[in-house]
Design a protein around this motif. Structure first.
Motif, short mmCIF file in Angstrom:
data_model
loop_
_atom_site.label_atom_id
_atom_site.label_comp_id
_atom_site.label_asym_id
_atom_site.label_seq_id
_atom_site.Cartn_x
_atom_site.Cartn_y
_atom_site.Cartn_z
N UNK A 20 0.84 -1.20 0.00
CA UNK A 20 0.00 0.00 0.00
C UNK A 20 0.88 1.25 0.00
N UNK A 21 0.55 2.24 -0.85
CA UNK A 21 1.32 3.49 -0.88
C UNK A 21 1.21 4.25 0.43
N UNK A 22 2.25 5.00 0.79
CA UNK A 22 2.27 5.73 2.06
C UNK A 22 1.15 6.75 2.16
N UNK A 23 0.76 7.35 1.02
CA UNK A 23 -0.25 8.42 1.08
C UNK A 23 -1.65 7.91 1.44
N UNK A 24 -1.85 6.60 1.44
CA UNK A 24 -3.16 6.06 1.79
C UNK A 24 -3.34 5.88 3.29
N UNK A 25 -2.26 5.92 4.06
CA UNK A 25 -2.34 5.57 5.47
C UNK A 25 -3.17 6.58 6.27
N UNK A 26 -2.94 7.88 6.06
CA UNK A 26 -3.66 8.87 6.85
C UNK A 26 -5.18 8.80 6.62
N UNK A 27 -5.67 8.80 5.35
CA UNK A 27 -7.13 8.65 5.16
C UNK A 27 -7.65 7.30 5.63
N UNK A 28 -6.82 6.25 5.56
CA UNK A 28 -7.27 4.93 6.01
C UNK A 28 -7.49 4.92 7.52
N UNK A 29 -6.61 5.58 8.27
CA UNK A 29 -6.78 5.63 9.72
C UNK A 29 -8.03 6.43 10.10
N UNK A 30 -8.40 7.41 9.27
CA UNK A 30 -9.64 8.14 9.53
C UNK A 30 -10.85 7.24 9.30
N UNK A 31 -10.77 6.37 8.30
CA UNK A 31 -11.87 5.44 8.04
C UNK A 31 -11.98 4.40 9.14
N UNK A 32 -10.85 4.01 9.75
CA UNK A 32 -10.86 2.98 10.80
C UNK A 32 -11.84 3.32 11.92
N UNK A 33 -11.93 4.61 12.25
CA UNK A 33 -12.80 5.02 13.35
C UNK A 33 -14.27 4.77 13.05
N UNK A 34 -14.63 4.63 11.77
CA UNK A 34 -16.04 4.44 11.39
C UNK A 34 -16.39 2.99 11.13
N UNK A 35 -15.42 2.09 11.17
CA UNK A 35 -15.68 0.69 10.86
C UNK A 35 -16.37 -0.01 12.03
N UNK A 36 -17.20 -1.02 11.76
CA UNK A 36 -17.79 -1.82 12.85
C UNK A 36 -16.69 -2.50 13.66
N UNK A 37 -16.94 -2.65 14.94
CA UNK A 37 -15.96 -3.29 15.81
C UNK A 37 -15.82 -4.75 15.44
N UNK A 38 -14.60 -5.24 15.35
CA UNK A 38 -14.37 -6.64 15.03
C UNK A 38 -14.71 -7.53 16.23
N UNK A 39 -15.14 -8.77 15.98
CA UNK A 39 -15.36 -9.70 17.10
C UNK A 39 -14.08 -9.91 17.89
#
Length: 293
Positions: free
Chosen positions: A271-290
């Motif tokens: 994964x390119x480095x520039x995707x990490x910051x927006x990906x971490x923002x998306x993490x907060x909206x994801x359903x909690x994993x079991x």
């Protein structure tokens, strides 16, 4: 704590260690129940056969005075007496408060509890068979499939299949079906956010892939290099690393270590480095994993 037991279908032998972690802060966690059984049966252990002295469930016969492992017939009778006593109390309650009627307990056997727990986990997770597999500690996913049953489980399976079929048709035809014909999104049917295009492919045509759950080692695995998939992978890595701190090291190494190695060593570097910051923002909206166990 690791508990081993023999299964009649396996020739009453321990063929594969059953390993599970427990939170001792819970008063009725399995380790506490085991400790109580050991205290209760300690006076009997010295009077049983040497090969049974380490067994948990010992009983002294009222007729012969012999000490041995509790027979299944005695267990079944004990369960029946428990049901009868409970239903007698429920009947008294229903006569006194018919407006708040309680349902009587159905007949059940101890053997049913394993399948019932698997089905409840499966339906509560909206069709995550891997969560049920982890609970039952099965080596093969198709073994878990046989334990999941009942009308609610069948509805969940139908929804999962319908969703997968609708997505596959849309990808093949290049069309988007009307939203009302596609069931509401469910958790991914395989770990870490990617979807399997054919859950019935594998070593048994027409049946659920027996390697489902080891999808990171599937030669057909394709993960798009976008922010959404990176967010799910980062979330999965966090869940695996949290489990490593909580679980028995041998269990984590046996079940989860290879997935963690593939995610961090083989997939993440692509994964390119520039995707990490927006990906971490998306993490907060994801359903909690079991919770991994």
């Amino acid at each position: 704590m690791m508990i081993d037991w023999g299964k009649p279908r396996a020739g009453a032998k321990v063929k594969r260690a059953q390993r599970r972690s427990f939170d001792r802060r819970r008063p009725y966690a399995a380790p506490h129940l085991v400790d109580r059984l050991i205290v209760m049966t300690a006076p009997l252990a010295a009077h049983t056969r040497p090969q049974e002295r380490d067994m948990l469930f010992l009983l002294k016969s009222e007729k012969t005075g012999a000490v041995a492992v509790i027979p299944m017939g005695t267990l079944h009778k004990g369960v029946k007496r428990f049901i009868d006593r409970a239903n007698a109390r429920i009947a008294i309650w229903n006569r006194a408060a018919p407006e708040r009627r309680r349902e009587p307990l159905p007949d059940f056997a101890a053997a049913f509890l394993r399948g019932s727990a698997a089905t409840r986990v499966y339906t509560a997770s909206q069709g995550d068979l891997i969560a049920a597999q982890a609970l039952l500690n099965h080596a093969r996913i198709d073994t878990t499939e046989r334990y999941v049953r009942g009308p609610e489980a069948e509805r969940t399976q139908a929804q999962t299949i319908a969703r997968a079929q609708a997505l596959m048709i849309g990808w093949v035809m290049g069309e988007t079906s009307p939203s009302e014909t596609i069931p509401a999104p469910l958790p991914a049917s395989v770990p870490f956010g990617h979807d399997c295009l054919n859950l019935l492919a594998g070593d048994r045509p027409g049946k659920l892939c027996s390697q489902l759950g080891a999808c990171l080692r599937c030669p057909g695995l394709v993960i798009p290099l976008d922010t959404e998939h990176l967010a799910r992978i980062l979330q999965a890595i966090e869940a695996l690393e949290a489990a490593r701190l909580r679980l028995d090291p041998a269990r984590w190494a046996l079940i989860y270590a290879e997935s963690h190695r593939i995610l961090t060593g083989d997939i993440l570097p692509d994964f390119p480095d520039e995707l990490y910051e927006p990906a971490r923002a998306i993490m907060a909206t994801l359903p909690v994993l079991p919770v991994l166990e």
